[in-house]
Design an enzyme around this catalytic site. Structure first.
Site, PDB file in Angstrom:
ATOM      1  N   TYR A  81       0.884  -0.987  -0.115  1.00 20.91           N
ATOM      2  CA  TYR A  81      -0.032  -0.005   0.063  1.00 20.91           C
ATOM      3  C   TYR A  81       0.959   1.165   0.098  1.00 20.91           C
ATOM      4  O   TYR A  81       0.588   2.166  -0.820  1.00 20.91           O
ATOM      5  CB  TYR A  81      -0.737   0.096   1.055  1.00 20.91           C
ATOM      6  CG  TYR A  81      -1.877   1.126   1.516  1.00 20.91           C
ATOM      7  CD1 TYR A  81      -3.360   0.615   0.883  1.00 20.91           C
ATOM      8  CD2 TYR A  81      -1.591   2.117   2.058  1.00 20.91           C
ATOM      9  CE1 TYR A  81      -4.103   1.980   1.018  1.00 20.91           C
ATOM     10  CE2 TYR A  81      -2.578   3.311   2.234  1.00 20.91           C
ATOM     11  CZ  TYR A  81      -3.733   2.832   1.611  1.00 20.91           C
ATOM     12  OH  TYR A  81      -4.843   3.745   1.957  1.00 20.91           O
ATOM     13  N   LYS A 113       1.101   4.043  -3.076  1.00 22.58           N
ATOM     14  CA  LYS A 113       0.570   5.547  -2.707  1.00 22.58           C
ATOM     15  C   LYS A 113       1.642   6.573  -2.804  1.00 22.58           C
ATOM     16  O   LYS A 113       1.659   7.638  -2.955  1.00 22.58           O
ATOM     17  CB  LYS A 113      -0.078   5.472  -1.079  1.00 22.58           C
ATOM     18  CG  LYS A 113      -1.186   4.870  -0.936  1.00 22.58           C
ATOM     19  CD  LYS A 113      -2.243   5.459  -1.745  1.00 22.58           C
ATOM     20  CE  LYS A 113      -3.695   4.865  -1.266  1.00 22.58           C
ATOM     21  NZ  LYS A 113      -4.946   5.475  -2.267  1.00 22.58           N
TER      22      LYS A 113
END
Ligand code: CAA
Length: 240
Positions: free
Chosen positions: A147, A151
């Site tokens: 993640y 991001k």
């Protein structure tokens, strides 16, 4: 005529709040969702905003889905790349599948959505692309190698595309929400969540509306000189 805005992952959580705020601000809004039909129906019934089902992880589905939205509402001028998933696991337990799923949706998804819209925005000499990144793309997070990598990638994408869009009056910005009271954060084990909240100086989780207000501002004509920026909205938890 009102501008057309498309919000991915727009039927729940932060995305739903963004869609509602854009509608209130006078935009003609469409939302995309990937899976939860019940939530999409409830959202559309309550708001009058049409929802369209496709996966942002699939480029061809994005091309086809965007064509459906544009046939209904007209050219998309504001794109909010909000759709995101988590597959948290400490790295030694993280599978290649968990890596691919998160990169596919949270990073490749913003390519898949922005690329088909880019030439239209350039030729019309107007566009707003707003990418919802995360505090964890800025600081990293235990159990989120996938993640956080996606991001952080969203921020690099934002900075690069801002340079390419500038002369065509397209702004491209990222927002980095901190921990916001959504299903995604509520899925974190309660003890872990409480310990995270204790590190937020304002002493609470954020609300989806805290992020929606940032989006409405970045979409507005007033924000025309802001591009390539990363706007943190995290209650002081991480000072980038
Ligand atoms: N730092 C250091 N160590 C940590 C840690 C942390 N933040 N969190 C857990 N650990 C340790 C645990 O104490 C445990 O250590 P021991 O084995 O010595 O007891 C070990 O790491 C974890 O082992 P588990 O077998 O319990 O781990 P698990 O496979 O069950 O995974 C978890 C649990 C996925 C890590 C769970 O704790 C979790 O979900 N953590 C939160 C992750 C997180 O913050 N995700 C953000 C979601 S919200 C979001 O992503 C939105 C946004 O943009 C902000």
């Amino acid at each position: 005529m009102s501008k057309v805005a498309l919000v991915t992952g727009g039927t729940r959580g932060i995305g739903a709040s963004i869609a509602k705020a854009l509608k209130e601000a006078g935009y003609s809004v469409a939302v995309n969702f990937a899976g939860n039909e019940d939530a999409a129906k409830k959202f559309s019934d309550e708001t009058g905003i049409s929802s369209y089902k496709w996966s942002v992880a699939d480029y061809d589905d994005c091309v086809e889905g965007i064509a459906r939205v544009e046939a209904d509402l007209g050219p998309v001028e504001v794109l909010v790349n909000n759709a995101g998933i988590t597959r948290d696991a400490p790295f030694h337990k993280m599978t290649r599948e968990q890596w691919d799923e998160v990169i596919g949706t949270n990073l490749s998804g913003i390519f898949n959505m922005t690329h088909p819209l880019w030439s239209g925005m350039k030729s019309r000499k107007f566009g707003r692309v707003i990418n919802i990144s995360s505090i964890n793309g800025q600081k990293g997070q235990f159990a989120q190698a996938n993640y956080a990598a996606a991001k952080a990638g969203d921020i690099g994408f934002t900075k690069s595309l801002a340079q390419e869009g500038a002369r065509a009056n397209i702004t491209v910005n990222a927002i980095c929400p901190g921990y916001i009271a959504t299903d995604m954060v509520m899925a974190v084990p309660e003890k872990v969540r409480e310990s995270i909240i204790s590190t937020i100086p304002v002493g609470r989780l954020g609300e989806p509306e805290d992020i929606a207000r940032c989006v409405v501002f970045l979409a507005s004509d007033d924000a025309g000189f802001i591009t390539g920026a990363t706007l943190s909205a995290n209650g002081g938890q991480y000072l980038a």
